[in-house]
Design an enzyme around this catalytic site. Structure first.
Site, mmCIF file in Angstrom:
data_model
loop_
_atom_site.group_PDB
_atom_site.id
_atom_site.type_symbol
_atom_site.label_atom_id
_atom_site.label_comp_id
_atom_site.label_asym_id
_atom_site.label_seq_id
_atom_site.Cartn_x
_atom_site.Cartn_y
_atom_site.Cartn_z
ATOM 1 C CB ILE A 184 -1.071 0.280 1.845
ATOM 2 C CG1 ILE A 184 -1.491 -1.387 0.949
ATOM 3 C CG2 ILE A 184 -1.516 1.421 1.540
ATOM 4 C CD1 ILE A 184 -2.897 -1.964 2.297
ATOM 5 C CB ALA A 263 -1.388 2.133 8.863
ATOM 6 N NE ARG A 264 -5.686 -2.557 11.879
ATOM 7 C CZ ARG A 264 -5.921 -2.697 10.581
ATOM 8 N NH1 ARG A 264 -6.363 -1.566 9.887
ATOM 9 N NH2 ARG A 264 -6.272 -3.978 10.164
ATOM 10 C CG ASP A 288 -9.829 5.479 6.529
ATOM 11 O OD1 ASP A 288 -10.977 5.469 6.893
ATOM 12 O OD2 ASP A 288 -9.155 4.130 6.336
ATOM 13 C CD GLU A 293 -10.529 1.815 13.285
ATOM 14 O OE1 GLU A 293 -11.261 1.180 13.321
ATOM 15 O OE2 GLU A 293 -9.582 2.609 13.410
ATOM 16 C CG HIS A 311 -11.468 0.980 9.645
ATOM 17 N ND1 HIS A 311 -10.357 0.446 10.546
ATOM 18 C CD2 HIS A 311 -10.177 0.504 8.339
ATOM 19 C CE1 HIS A 311 -9.639 -0.593 9.945
ATOM 20 N NE2 HIS A 311 -9.725 -0.687 9.131
ATOM 21 N N GLY A 313 -10.232 2.448 4.131
ATOM 22 C CA GLY A 313 -9.722 2.201 2.960
ATOM 23 C C GLY A 313 -10.063 1.134 2.324
ATOM 24 C CB SER A 314 -10.445 -2.285 1.973
ATOM 25 O OG SER A 314 -11.159 -2.703 2.843
HETATM 26 C C1 GLV Z 1 -8.301 -3.081 7.251
HETATM 27 O O1 GLV Z 1 -7.996 -2.388 7.740
HETATM 28 C C2 GLV Z 1 -7.076 -4.108 7.308
HETATM 29 O O2 GLV Z 1 -5.783 -4.622 7.607
HETATM 30 O O3 GLV Z 1 -8.258 -4.330 5.592
#
Ligand code: GLV
Length: 345
Positions: A184, A263-264, A288, A293, A311, A313-314
């Site tokens: 990523i 990321a986290r 994000d 969370e 959150h 991202g995907s």
């Molecule tokens: C989402 O946070 C993932 O790790 O895919």
């Protein structure tokens, strides 16, 4: 790593066809959250699905009970499901494999899973572009003050165009430091480069020249931080990276820098970042992901110079389909006795 009892009911034809649905006794899968339609349909076709009817977040106890009640062969979990050593120890022996609908595996004690002989798979690659896109969205939104602009228009506070209104920052010619240059990170770097940014990165090891694409490697994060007009976190959450972006490291960033995290949340010390966003040492942030969370640090909600996403991202239709199908591919491989390409434990 496949349990003997599966081999009893897998015929050669089924292995050759990869057709799990043709098995007499379909493996049962506890699916902890509602899946996209295409994923759900394929699961139903090929597995005995134990769904989470109302799509609430399972507690550890609920997850263990669901696995025990169903004597589940497999679990399809998400990044938000707790799968620490205690949960893994409490799973019934029937559970032989776990697929997580995520690339991050920080919620899973991989060593504990491995010790129990449970094969764990994740969903790398299929979400790389979507996550890199959201990193770019956050970069632009923070730099161009998207939240403030949106609010101004929506609330009617906008009284017309002015040369000095809502001035943000250019991306062109700015140094972007990326902490964590995995798939990523690299996809984000490619995008940022197309926006004219100069890419620096810090990673466990240096990439080969082709993957680097002209980005400048730093072995030492402390040495990279003072260069970062933009700084992005793209590294996994581990015990070593917890609280990584703390007050000391933020102080090393240049005055007026912009911080992005896809990321986290655990990699950021929220108190320290919020203080820096208030003082202006960090001009803006795009986030994000958050510690705890969905109960994020309330300080973020008050700040106009932080652009917040839940959150996501995907979260595209195409990517979420691919992630679910990748989980099923992992189950299909496992229950057919083939190697699981996305195995992480
Ligand atoms: C989402 O946070 C993932 O790790 O895919």
């Amino acid at each position: 790593m496949i349990g003997d009892h599966y081999l009893i009911w897998v015929t050669t034809d089924e292995i050759l066809c990869g057709n799990i649905g043709a098995m007499q006794d379909k493996p049962s899968v506890v699916v902890t959250r509602r899946m996209p339609e295409a994923v759900h349909a394929r699961l139903l076709r090929d597995y005995r699905v134990v769904p989470n009817e109302d799509d609430h977040a399972f507690s550890a106890e609920e997850l263990i009970s669901a696995a025990r009640d169903a004597q589940a062969d497999a679990l399809l979990i998400c990044a938000t499901d707790p799968m620490d050593a205690d949960v893994i120890a409490a799973l019934p022996d029937s559970v032989k494999t776990i697929a997580t609908f995520a690339v991050g595996v920080d919620n899973i004690d991989l060593a504990a899973a491995k010790a129990r002989g449970i094969v764990v798979a994740n969903t790398p690659d299929v979400l790389t572009d979507a996550c890199a896109d959201i990193a770019m969205l956050l970069t632009l939104a923070a730099a161009r003050r998207a939240y403030e602009g949106d609010q101004m228009v929506r609330t009617g506070a906008w009284v017309g165009w002015r040369p000095t209104q809502l001035l943000g920052r250019d991306l062109q010619r700015k140094r972007l430091g990326i902490f964590g240059m995995g798939r990523i990170g690299r996809a984000y770097a490619k995008r940022a480069k197309a926006f004219g940014m100069k890419i620096h990165y810090c990673n466990r090891s240096r990439l080969d020249r082709r993957s680097e694409g002209g980005a400048i490697f730093h072995q030492d994060i402390e040495e990279m931080l003072p260069l970062c007009e933009f700084f992005s976190i793209n590294a996994p959450a581990t015990p070593e990276t917890k609280g990584f972006l703390n007050a000391e490291r933020i102080a090393r960033l240049p005055e007026g820098s912009i911080v992005v995290n896809i990321a986290r949340g655990d990699l950021i010390n929220d108190e320290a970042l919020i203080a820096a966003l208030k003082s202006g040492h960090v001009a803006a942030a795009g986030l994000d992901v958050f510690a705890g969370e969905p109960d994020i640090h309330p300080g973020y909600r008050e700040l106009p110079n932080v652009f917040l996403m839940p959150h996501a991202g995907s979260a595209t239709i195409e990517t979420r389909d691919r992630m679910g199908l990748a989980c099923i591919d992992a189950f299909d491989a496992f229950f057919s006795g083939r190697p699981v390409p996305t195995q992480v434990a």
